[in-house]
Motif scaffolding. Structure first.
Motif, PDB file in Angstrom:
ATOM      1  N   THR A  19       3.902  -0.634  -5.003  1.00 23.56           N
ATOM      2  CA  THR A  19       3.024  -0.939  -3.867  1.00 23.56           C
ATOM      3  C   THR A  19       1.725  -1.567  -4.331  1.00 23.56           C
ATOM      4  O   THR A  19       1.306  -2.621  -3.830  1.00 23.56           O
ATOM      5  CB  THR A  19       2.711   0.347  -3.072  1.00 23.56           C
ATOM      6  OG1 THR A  19       3.925   0.854  -2.505  1.00 23.56           O
ATOM      7  CG2 THR A  19       1.717   0.066  -1.950  1.00 23.56           C
ATOM      8  N   ILE A  20       1.087  -0.922  -5.299  1.00 19.49           N
ATOM      9  CA  ILE A  20      -0.194  -1.444  -5.792  1.00 19.49           C
ATOM     10  C   ILE A  20      -0.005  -2.796  -6.467  1.00 19.49           C
ATOM     11  O   ILE A  20      -0.745  -3.754  -6.196  1.00 19.49           O
ATOM     12  CB  ILE A  20      -0.833  -0.454  -6.793  1.00 19.49           C
ATOM     13  CG1 ILE A  20      -1.220   0.844  -6.086  1.00 19.49           C
ATOM     14  CG2 ILE A  20      -2.043  -1.090  -7.478  1.00 19.49           C
ATOM     15  CD1 ILE A  20      -2.356   0.706  -5.119  1.00 19.49           C
ATOM     16  N   ASN A  21       0.977  -2.891  -7.358  1.00 19.71           N
ATOM     17  CA  ASN A  21       1.178  -4.148  -8.084  1.00 19.71           C
ATOM     18  C   ASN A  21       1.481  -5.308  -7.145  1.00 19.71           C
ATOM     19  O   ASN A  21       1.017  -6.435  -7.353  1.00 19.71           O
ATOM     20  CB  ASN A  21       2.291  -3.997  -9.122  1.00 19.71           C
ATOM     21  CG  ASN A  21       1.781  -3.419 -10.429  1.00 19.71           C
ATOM     22  OD1 ASN A  21       0.583  -3.333 -10.652  1.00 19.71           O
ATOM     23  ND2 ASN A  21       2.689  -3.010 -11.297  1.00 19.71           N
ATOM     24  N   LEU A  22       2.264  -5.038  -6.103  1.00 18.32           N
ATOM     25  CA  LEU A  22       2.596  -6.110  -5.163  1.00 18.32           C
ATOM     26  C   LEU A  22       1.359  -6.593  -4.419  1.00 18.32           C
ATOM     27  O   LEU A  22       1.207  -7.802  -4.186  1.00 18.32           O
ATOM     28  CB  LEU A  22       3.660  -5.644  -4.166  1.00 18.32           C
ATOM     29  CG  LEU A  22       5.093  -5.611  -4.695  1.00 18.32           C
ATOM     30  CD1 LEU A  22       6.047  -5.053  -3.641  1.00 18.32           C
ATOM     31  CD2 LEU A  22       5.558  -7.003  -5.132  1.00 18.32           C
ATOM     32  N   GLU A  23       0.474  -5.674  -4.063  1.00 13.74           N
ATOM     33  CA  GLU A  23      -0.748  -6.091  -3.381  1.00 13.74           C
ATOM     34  C   GLU A  23      -1.608  -6.958  -4.295  1.00 13.74           C
ATOM     35  O   GLU A  23      -2.201  -7.948  -3.862  1.00 13.74           O
ATOM     36  CB  GLU A  23      -1.536  -4.879  -2.895  1.00 13.74           C
ATOM     37  CG  GLU A  23      -0.838  -4.082  -1.804  1.00 13.74           C
ATOM     38  CD  GLU A  23      -0.354  -4.942  -0.649  1.00 13.74           C
ATOM     39  OE1 GLU A  23      -1.110  -5.833  -0.208  1.00 13.74           O
ATOM     40  OE2 GLU A  23       0.786  -4.735  -0.194  1.00 13.74           O
ATOM     41  N   LEU A  24      -1.675  -6.585  -5.564  1.00  9.74           N
ATOM     42  CA  LEU A  24      -2.437  -7.386  -6.523  1.00  9.74           C
ATOM     43  C   LEU A  24      -1.752  -8.733  -6.746  1.00  9.74           C
ATOM     44  O   LEU A  24      -2.425  -9.766  -6.869  1.00  9.74           O
ATOM     45  CB  LEU A  24      -2.586  -6.631  -7.844  1.00  9.74           C
ATOM     46  CG  LEU A  24      -3.245  -5.247  -7.788  1.00  9.74           C
ATOM     47  CD1 LEU A  24      -3.435  -4.690  -9.197  1.00  9.74           C
ATOM     48  CD2 LEU A  24      -4.585  -5.296  -7.065  1.00  9.74           C
ATOM     49  N   ILE A  25      -0.432  -8.711  -6.811  1.00  9.25           N
ATOM     50  CA  ILE A  25       0.334  -9.948  -6.986  1.00  9.25           C
ATOM     51  C   ILE A  25       0.124 -10.875  -5.790  1.00  9.25           C
ATOM     52  O   ILE A  25      -0.104 -12.082  -5.955  1.00  9.25           O
ATOM     53  CB  ILE A  25       1.838  -9.638  -7.180  1.00  9.25           C
ATOM     54  CG1 ILE A  25       2.078  -9.120  -8.608  1.00  9.25           C
ATOM     55  CG2 ILE A  25       2.691 -10.879  -6.923  1.00  9.25           C
ATOM     56  CD1 ILE A  25       3.482  -8.584  -8.838  1.00  9.25           C
ATOM     57  N   TYR A  26       0.191 -10.324  -4.570  1.00  9.44           N
ATOM     58  CA  TYR A  26      -0.003 -11.156  -3.370  1.00  9.44           C
ATOM     59  C   TYR A  26      -1.381 -11.822  -3.389  1.00  9.44           C
ATOM     60  O   TYR A  26      -1.529 -12.990  -3.032  1.00  9.44           O
ATOM     61  CB  TYR A  26       0.132 -10.307  -2.101  1.00  9.44           C
ATOM     62  CG  TYR A  26       1.527  -9.784  -1.835  1.00  9.44           C
ATOM     63  CD1 TYR A  26       2.650 -10.504  -2.243  1.00  9.44           C
ATOM     64  CD2 TYR A  26       1.720  -8.578  -1.174  1.00  9.44           C
ATOM     65  CE1 TYR A  26       3.930 -10.020  -2.008  1.00  9.44           C
ATOM     66  CE2 TYR A  26       2.988  -8.083  -0.930  1.00  9.44           C
ATOM     67  CZ  TYR A  26       4.095  -8.802  -1.347  1.00  9.44           C
ATOM     68  OH  TYR A  26       5.356  -8.317  -1.112  1.00  9.44           O
TER      69      TYR A  26
END
Length: 364
Positions: A125-132
Motif C-alpha cells: 500500500t505504502i510503496n504503491l502510493e509512493l510509486i504513483y
C-alpha cells in the motif's frame, strides 16, 4: 540529515518517534493523530566517545546527531488526495532517507486502518502510493525533456533514463531497486523520486519478541524477504518496550536491558543503521575542552574533514595527526601515543576513516 518515519496509521510510528526523541508526539489510537510532521534530533550512540570522556574529563561532550521526522500515516489513495493526501508525500520528499515502520504483531485493542494485520499488504500500500507519486513526477519531467529536445538532441540520454525508470514504476518496482551509473544517479538527484530514497524497514514486534523475534513470525519473514530484493535492512523493534526504556536513567536502562536479555536496544541499532544508511561516518577529536564526534561522508579527505570544524582549518590545512582509537586508549594520551610512534602525520590526500582520532594542523 533527515530521516522520515513513515507507515500506515497505527503501526507504531509515533510511539517509535517518542522513544527516539522524547519529543512527546501524540500517539493516540486513531488514524491521523500526527497532523504536522514532528521533528526530533537524536544523538548517535558511540561508546568511543564515552571512553574518551573518561580519559579527558572534557567541558563539552558532543556526539553526532540524526534528525528524525514523524510523518502522518499514509493510506491507500494518498497520492490522489485520500486521507491527508499529497501534503504528507511532500514531507517525505524533503527527507534524505526513509524509516518504514510495519506492524508485525496481533493486538485486538489496537485498530488497523485496513481491518487486520498484514505487513505485506501494508508495505505494498505504502510503496504503491509512493510509486504513483513518482510516476506523476516523471511523466511531467519526460514531457518537459521532450519539448526541450526539439532544440537540444543531447537530452536523448536523459529521456531514455527517465523512460526506463517510468517503465519500472509502472510495473510496481521502486526506483531504488534498479541499477544506475554515477552519471545517471546525478541526473536523478534533481528529480527527487520518493522511491529512490534509501530505506530501512522497522518490524514493530510484540513485547514477547523484544529480545528475539520468533522463528514462527511470518510477518517478520515476509518483510525480510521483500527487503532482501531491495538490498535494504530490516530492524526488529518493539516500539512499546523501547518507549518505556527511553524514559529510564542510563543505569536503569542497562539493568532493564540485561533483565530482558537484550544486548543493545532496538533504538540504538536503528539510529546507528540510519546514520550508516546515509553514508556517514564519524571522526573524533578529544581534549579537556571537548570530546566530539564529527559527521562526514565516507570517503572524505582530510582537508574537507577539517573544514567541518572551521573553514579556516580547510583553507590553511597543513597536515592531520591521526591516531587509532584503540591505540590512543591503550596509551592513555596523545603524547604517550606519539612517543610510541603510533601517531601518523597525513597529508591532503588522506581519506579519514571512521573512528580516527584527529588533530588538525593549519595556518592562515
Amino acid at each position: 540529515m533527515k530521516l522520515g518515519i513513515i507507515g500506515l496509521p497505527n503501526v507504531g510510528k509515533s510511539t517509535l518517534f517518542n522513544a527516539l526523541t522524547g519529543a512527546g508526539a501524540p500517539s493516540a489510537n486513531y488514524p491521523f493523530c500526527t497532523i504536522d510532521p514532528n521533528v526530533g534530533v537524536v544523538t548517535v550512540p558511540d561508546s568511543r566517545l564515552d571512553v574518551l570522556a573518561k580519559m579527558y574529563d572534557p567541558q563539552l561532550y558532543t556526539p553526532a546527531v540524526v534528525e528524525f521526522v514523524d510523518i502522518a500515516g499514509l493510506v491507500r489513495g494518498a497520492s490522489k488526495g485520500e486521507g491527508l493526501g499529497n501534503k504528507f508525500l511532500s514531507h517525505i520528499r524533503d527527507v534524505d532517507a526513509v524509516v518504514h515502520v510495519l506492524r508485525c504483531f496481533e493486538d485486538g485493542d489496537i485498530i488497523h486502518v485496513d481491518g487486520g494485520v498484514d505487513p505485506a499488504r501494508d508495505l505494498e500500500t505504502i510503496n504503491l502510493e509512493l510509486i504513483y507519486s513518482d510516476i506523476e513526477v516523471l511523466e511531467k519531467r519526460i514531457d518537459k525533456v521532450q519539448k526541450l529536445m526539439k532544440g537540444d538532441k543531447t537530452l536523448a540520454g536523459q529521456l531514455e533514463l527517465f523512460q526506463r525508470v517510468l517503465d519500472a514504476l509502472n510495473e510496481g518496482t521502486t526506483a531504488r531497486s534498479l541499477e544506475f551509473t554515477d552519471d545517471e544517479l546525478a541526473l536523478l538527484e534533481d528529480v527527487t523520486l520518493l522511491t529512490m530514497k534509501p530505506v530501512i524497514y522497522v518490524a514493530n514486534v510484540s513485547e514477547d519478541e523484544a529480545a528475539e523475534v520468533s522463528a514462527d513470525n511470518e510477518f517478520y519473514k515476509t518483510i525480510c524477504a521483500f527487503a532482501e530484493k531491495e538490498g535494504a535492512q530490516v530492524i526488529p523493534v518493539c516500539a512499546g518496550i523501547e518507549a518505556e526504556i527511553a524514559e529510564l536513567e542510563p543505569e536503569e536502562k542497562a539493568m532493564f536491558l540485561e533483565e530482558m536479555g537484550i544486548a543493545e536496544s532496538g533504538l540504538d541499532r536503528l539510529i546507528k543503521a540510519s546514520y550508516a544508511l546515509l553514508g556517514y561516518i564519524s571522526y573524533l577529536t578529544a581534549g579537556p575542552k571537548e570530546v566530539r564526534a564529527w559527521t562526514i561522508v565516507n570517503g572524505t579527505k582530510a582537508p574537507q574533514a577539517a573544514g567541518k570544524i572551521h573553514s579556516d582549518f580547510e583553507r590553511g590545512f597543513i597536515r592531520a595527526e591521526i591516531v587509532a582509537f584503540d591505540d590512543l586508549v591503550a596509551c592513555g594520551s596523545m603524547t604517550a601515543a606519539k612517543e610510541k610512534g603510533l601517531v601518523r602525520s597525513e597529508g591532503k590526500d588522506y581519506v579519514i576513516a571512521d573512528g580516527d582520532v584527529v588533530l588538525f594542523r593549519f595556518n592562515v
